[in-house]
Design an enzyme around this catalytic site. Structure first.
Site, PDB file in Angstrom:
ATOM      1  N   SER A   1      -9.300   1.604   3.614  1.00 18.53           N
ATOM      2  CA  SER A   1      -8.563   2.420   2.789  1.00 18.53           C
ATOM      3  C   SER A   1      -7.580   1.580   1.800  1.00 18.53           C
ATOM      4  O   SER A   1      -7.011   2.130   1.060  1.00 18.53           O
ATOM      5  CB  SER A   1      -7.894   3.435   3.699  1.00 18.53           C
ATOM      6  OG  SER A   1      -7.079   2.951   4.415  1.00 18.53           O
TER       7      SER A   1
ATOM      8  N   LYS B   1       0.754  -1.200   0.119  1.00 16.86           N
ATOM      9  CA  LYS B   1       0.049   0.050   0.048  1.00 16.86           C
ATOM     10  C   LYS B   1       1.122   1.469  -0.074  1.00 16.86           C
ATOM     11  O   LYS B   1       1.951   1.427   0.636  1.00 16.86           O
ATOM     12  CB  LYS B   1      -0.959  -0.092   1.267  1.00 16.86           C
ATOM     13  CG  LYS B   1      -1.976   1.042   1.348  1.00 16.86           C
ATOM     14  CD  LYS B   1      -2.666   0.975   2.594  1.00 16.86           C
ATOM     15  CE  LYS B   1      -3.798   2.055   2.681  1.00 16.86           C
ATOM     16  NZ  LYS B   1      -4.705   1.730   3.936  1.00 16.86           N
TER      17      LYS B   1
ATOM     18  N   SER C   1      -9.523  -1.012   7.553  1.00 10.55           N
ATOM     19  CA  SER C   1      -8.972  -0.883   6.140  1.00 10.55           C
ATOM     20  C   SER C   1      -8.364  -1.887   5.507  1.00 10.55           C
ATOM     21  O   SER C   1      -7.926  -1.857   4.446  1.00 10.55           O
ATOM     22  CB  SER C   1      -8.202   0.563   6.177  1.00 10.55           C
ATOM     23  OG  SER C   1      -8.766   1.610   6.399  1.00 10.55           O
TER      24      SER C   1
END
Length: 473
Positions: A155, A75, A179
Site C-alpha cells: 500500500s 506515506k 506494503s
C-alpha cells in the site's frame, strides 16, 4: 551532481562537505515531483514548508545531523505536523495533526526535509495502489515509476514510485502484509519491514496492532540502514562478510512466478553463491496452512477496534461508520462494509461467519505456531535468513481489476507469512526483467530481532547487484 543516481548517504555526505545546498536538492525534488504528476505519487506537496526548512538548514549548515538537509517523503497514513494525513481516504482529507508521529519526528530531528505526503492504497488495504480518492494525473491509481500503465504496488505506493522515479532517495511507508516490500520490488527500491515493535506505531492510521509497522524505503540498502539507525538508534552497521552467511530457499515460495522473475531470482542466487554465501534448500510444509489461519482473521478483526481507537485520538469526531461511508475505492469499500464493520470473515459456500472465535484461535494458537515454525527453521538449519522473490510477478496493468482478491493473494504470497510472524524482512532490487524491463526484487526474512544482521547482509549485496538503471525519460 547526478540527480538520477542520488542516494541518501551520498546526499548527506555532499551536504556536509558543502558540495551542494539543501535548497538545491529540495528545489530539484519538488520540480521532479511536479513534472511527474502523472505518477499520482503525492497527496500533498509542501513546497513552502520544505523550502523554508531547507533554507534554515543551509543557514546553519549543521553537519552533525545524519540526514541534515536531505529531502524525503512520508506515506499519508503517518502523521506529520501541519500537513493533512488522509490515510488515502476522503473522510480524513482535512485531518491535520498538530504533532509528528514518533517515526517522522525522528527523521525530522535528524535534519530530513519532508517535501510531501505520498499517496497510498486507500486505508492501506491493498497491493495495487489503485485509489480512486486522489489523483494528480489523468488516470486513477499510483503509477509505476518504470511504466505509467502499470501498478506501483501497495500500500506504500507513492513512496515506492517517488523513489523509483528518482524524485527523492528515501522515505517512509508502512507494512501490514507486504506494503513496503511490494512497492519496493515493483519500483526498484530497497526497503525494510522491521521486527514488529522495533518502531513506534503511534500517530499512524492502523490496520492491525499485531501486524502493522512503519518501514524505511530508499534507493539502496545502505540508505535503508541510515533511516533505520535514525529511527531505532544504534551504531552504524558495516556490510556483512558474505562468506559467513547462510541462506535458506523454501521451495513452496517459488510458485506462480512469471518468466522474468524466475530467471532474475535464480541468477541472483547464483551471484550470491559466487560471493561465498551458503545456500540451503529447505522445506516448511506447514507454512501456508498456518499463515492462512493468521493473516486475514487478524487483520480484518483488529482493523475495527484499532481504527475506532485511532479516530478517537484524532479529535475529528469521525466514527468508523462515517469513515467507511466515504470510502472511494470499491475493493476497500467492499472489505470494510462486508467484513470489518460487521466483524465477519468469509466462511464456506459464500457465507459470513463471526470473526471473534477465528481471531482468538489465530492469536492464541496459530500465530505462536507460525512463529515457532520460523524459529525452528532458522535454528535447525543455522540460517541468517530465507530468500525468495519478493513478488511472484513484475508489475501488472493498473486498473480496477488490479485490486482483485486474486491479485491481492498473488502479490502477498511470499511477503505475508513473515508479516504474520512479526519477523523482519528486507527487499533488494536485483534486476530489470529480461523481457519486461521492469524491476524484480528479492526478499530476505530473518529471525525476530535480526534487523541489523539483515541490513548488514543487504548492504553487502548492494555491491553484488548494483543499482538498477533509472526509468527512461
Amino acid at each position: 551532481m547526478d540527480f538520477d543516481q542520488p542516494t541518501l548517504t551520498q546526499a548527506a555526505s555532499d551536504l556536509r562537505a558543502g558540495r551542494v545546498t539543501s535548497t538545491a536538492l529540495t528545489t530539484e525534488a519538488l520540480a521532479r515531483a511536479k513534472a511527474n504528476g502523472d505518477l499520482n505519487a503525492f497527496v500533498t506537496l509542501d513546497q513552502a514548508g520544505a523550502l523554508k526548512a531547507a533554507a534554515a538548514f543551509d543557514a546553519t549548515g549543521d553537519g552533525s545531523k545524519p540526514l541534515g538537509g536531505v529531502p524525503i517523503v512520508i506515506k499519508d497514513n503517518i502523521e506529520v505536523a501541519g500537513l493533512p494525513c488522509s490515510a488515502g481516504t476522503p473522510a480524513l482529507k482535512d485531518y491535520v495533526p498538530q504533532a509528528d508521529a514518533p517515526v517522522a519526528a525522528k527523521l525530522r530531528a535528524a535534519g530530513a526535509i519532508i517535501i510531501g505526503k505520498t499517496s497510498m492504497h486507500e486505508l492501506a488495504f491493498g497491493i495495487s495502489g489503485y485509489n480512486t480518492a486522489f489523483k494528480t494525473g489523468a488516470e486513477f491509481g499510483v503509477r509505476n515509476a518504470y511504466d505509467r500503465a502499470l501498478i506501483a504496488g501497495g500500500s506504500s505506493s507513492g513512496t515506492g514510485a517517488a523513489i523509483g522515479a528518482r524524485i527523492v532517495a528515501g522515505g517512509l511507508g508502512t507494512d501490514t502484509g507486504g506494503s513496503v516490500r511490494v512497492p519496493g520490488a515493483l519500483n526498484g527500491c530497497a526497503s525494510l519491514r522491521p521486527t514488529v515493535g522495533r518502531y513506534s506505531q503511534e500517530g499512524i492510521a492502523p490496520i492491525s496492532h499485531t501486524r502493522d509497522t512503519a518501514g524505511p524505503m530508499a534507493a539502496t540498502m545502505a540508505d535503508v540502514e541510515l533511516l533505520d539507525r535514525v529511527i531505532a538508534g544504534g551504531d552504524e552497521v558495516a556490510p556483512a562478510d558474505l562468506k559467513q552467511v547462510r541462506i535458506g530457499i523454501v521451495r513452496s515460495m517459488l510458485t506462480n512466478l512469471d518468466a522474468d522473475t524466475e530467471v532474475a531470482f535464480h541468477a541472483a542466487i547464483a551471484k550470491m553463491k559466487a560471493q561465498g554465501i551458503t545456500i540451503v534448500e529447505i522445506e516448511m510444509p506447514e507454512l501456508a496452512g498456518l499463515n492462512g489461519q493468521v493473516g486475514f482473521p487478524v487483520a480484518l478483526y483488529e482493523a475495527y477496534d484499532d481504527m475506532v481507537a485511532y479516530l478517537a485520538r484524532t479529535g475529528t469526531g469521525l466514527t468508523i461508520e462515517a469513515l467507511a461511508n466515504e470510502i472511494s475505492s470499491p475493493d476497500v469499500k467492499d472489505t470494510y462494509d462486508g467484513l470489518v464493520i460487521p466483524r465477519k470473515l468469509p466462511g464456506p459456500d459464500n457465507t459470513l461467519i463471526d470473526a471473534r472465535p477465528i481471531y482468538d484461535a489465530a492469536i492464541k494458537t496459530a500465530r505462536p505456531r507460525l512463529q515457532a515454525l520460523y524459529g525452528r527453521t532458522f535454528a535447525d538449519n543455522r540460517l541468517d535468513a530465507v530468500a525468495f522473490p519478493t513478488t511472484p510477478r513484475v508489475a501488472i496493468a493498473s486498473n480496477p481489476d488490479s485490486s482483485s482478491l486474486e491479485n491481492f493473494g498473488l502479490f502477498i504470497q511470499n511477503t505475508d507469512p513473515g508479516s504474520n510472524a512479526g519477523i523482519p524482512g528486507i527487499q533488494i532490487p536485483i534486476a530489470l526483467g529480461a523481457t519486461s524491463k521492469l524491476p524484480v526484487g528479492l526478499e530476505l526474512d530473518g529471525p525476530a530481532g535480526s534487523d541489523r544482521r539483515l541490513l548488514a547482509i543487504g548492504m553487502a549485496l548492494d555491491a553484488v547487484f548494483g543499482r538498477l538503471p533509472p526509468p527512461a525519460r
